[in-house]
Design an enzyme around this catalytic site. Structure first.
Site, PDB file in Angstrom:
ATOM      1  N   ASP A 111       0.851  -1.187   0.000  1.00 33.41           N
ATOM      2  CA  ASP A 111       0.000   0.000   0.000  1.00 33.41           C
ATOM      3  C   ASP A 111       0.894   1.247   0.000  1.00 33.41           C
ATOM      4  O   ASP A 111       1.787   1.348  -0.834  1.00 33.41           O
ATOM      5  CB  ASP A 111      -0.960  -0.084   1.197  1.00 33.41           C
ATOM      6  N   TYR A 242      -1.960  11.161   2.342  1.00 32.28           N
ATOM      7  CA  TYR A 242      -2.845  11.583   1.255  1.00 32.28           C
ATOM      8  C   TYR A 242      -2.765  13.097   1.065  1.00 32.28           C
ATOM      9  O   TYR A 242      -2.748  13.592  -0.066  1.00 32.28           O
ATOM     10  CB  TYR A 242      -4.283  11.168   1.556  1.00 32.28           C
ATOM     11  N   HIS A 303      -6.949  -6.380  -1.592  1.00 32.80           N
ATOM     12  CA  HIS A 303      -5.845  -5.467  -1.296  1.00 32.80           C
ATOM     13  C   HIS A 303      -4.897  -5.980  -0.221  1.00 32.80           C
ATOM     14  O   HIS A 303      -3.717  -5.640  -0.219  1.00 32.80           O
ATOM     15  CB  HIS A 303      -6.431  -4.121  -0.863  1.00 32.80           C
TER      16      HIS A 303
END
Length: 329
Positions: A111, A242, A303
């Site tokens: 990730d 982010y 994921h």
């Protein structure tokens, strides 16, 4: 740099300690002895995510080292989002190697941790001799950021990263007892087809509560650990990655078109929602990874590959490490 061993003894060959470096403190878990392998976790996670893979490579004769990345767990969590770029995480990883007097290491990342690993290998090929990436592939820096492309295509209301940088994102994630099981379930291959997380469909977001008990691959001790950690720390640090992503695009101009030439390997889940965003074929990946030694797509896996297919990932990692040893010896 300061090295502070937090354990008076080693239980099951695992020890934990804190290292002060690059202006922060990193909490580190370590297991085994031999050539160094540095693990980088993603969102929302801690170094505990790697315990199965760390045990596997330690048993195979390697030194597994996994920090809580900045912003997570028991590492420092600066409030300023500008301190969460790959420049900072690469500095953290270099500082960790220096503190442990390790000249070079293989990187493993999942990730956001894959993003950290790819960028560290790109910036410092002298210190990172190979990369084993999970779930997020390496893509060379192009002309525009993913944020710009989503705005231009009119998808700014759908793209999940815009949700992650909302002013109220910390509050949306705050109830860890709901959000941690939810992201594990909906981003996995266990969720029903058509309901699994989509990065481009807000009705299939990461925020949904899991509909019931999690599948057996989501081990209870791991889930409980993450819930407890995020209840304690909150999600601000993790979400800062982010927030830093679009501003960093400008800073990354020196690496436009740059490739990672070290040996690499990539594993992804066939049901990972990120396949809507990234190139997931070996031919496409080799455009930026001329040293790519192979890859593996896992059926019925989403994921969370290091959990959903723990044994397979560990086996592939040990095989890759041994191949790298042979190639670079």
């Amino acid at each position: 740099m300061e090295f502070n061993d937090m354990t008076s003894d080693i239980t099951g060959g695992v020890k934990e300690y804190d290292i002060a470096t690059n202006g922060i403190s990193l909490h580190v878990t370590e297991q085994g002895a031999g050539p160094a392998v540095l693990f980088c976790h993603g969102f929302p996670d801690t170094s505990y995510t790697w315990r199965r893979q760390m045990n596997a490579i330690a048993s195979a004769g390697y030194r597994a080292i996994a920090p809580d990345m900045r912003g997570y767990g028991r590492s420092s969590a600066p409030a300023d989002a500008s301190l969460y770029t790959p420049l900072h995480t690469t500095g953290d990883l270099i500082g960790l190697l220096d503190a442990l007097k390790i000249s070079s290491a293989v990187l493993v990342g999942h990730d956001w941790g894959a993003t950290h690993a790819w960028n560290a290998a790109l910036m410092r090929p002298d210190r990172f001799k190979a990369v084993f990436g999970l779930s997020v592939p390496f893509v060379t820096r192009g002309e525009s950021s993913v944020f710009e492309r989503m705005r231009e295509s009119g998808r700014q209301d759908d793209f999940y990263m815009f949700e992650q940088i909302r002013p109220d994102a910390d509050q949306i994630w705050a109830d860890a007892a709901v959000t941690i099981p939810g992201i594990l379930y909906w981003a996995s291959g266990s969720a029903p087809e058509g309901e699994q997380w989509s990065p481009l469909d807000r009705t299939r977001s990461l925020y949904r509560a899991a509909p019931g008990p999690l599948p057996s691959w989501a081990e209870a001790d791991y889930v409980a650990h993450n819930i407890a950690e995020f209840r304690r720390t909150g999600f601000h640090g993790g979400l800062n990655y982010y927030r830093a992503a679009e501003p960093y695009f400008t800073l990354s101009a020196p690496w436009k078109g740059a490739k990672i030439t070290q040996p690499s390997f990539f594993i992804w889940g066939k049901s990972d929602g990120l396949k809507e965003l990234y190139p997931f074929t070996l031919q496409q990946m080799r455009a930026g990874l001329p040293g790519l030694m192979g890859g593996l797509e896992l059926d019925n896996v989403g994921h969370w590959v290091q959990h959903e297919a723990s044994a397979e990932v560990s086996e592939q990692l040990v095989r890759f490490l041994r191949t790298v040893d042979a190639v670079l010896s």
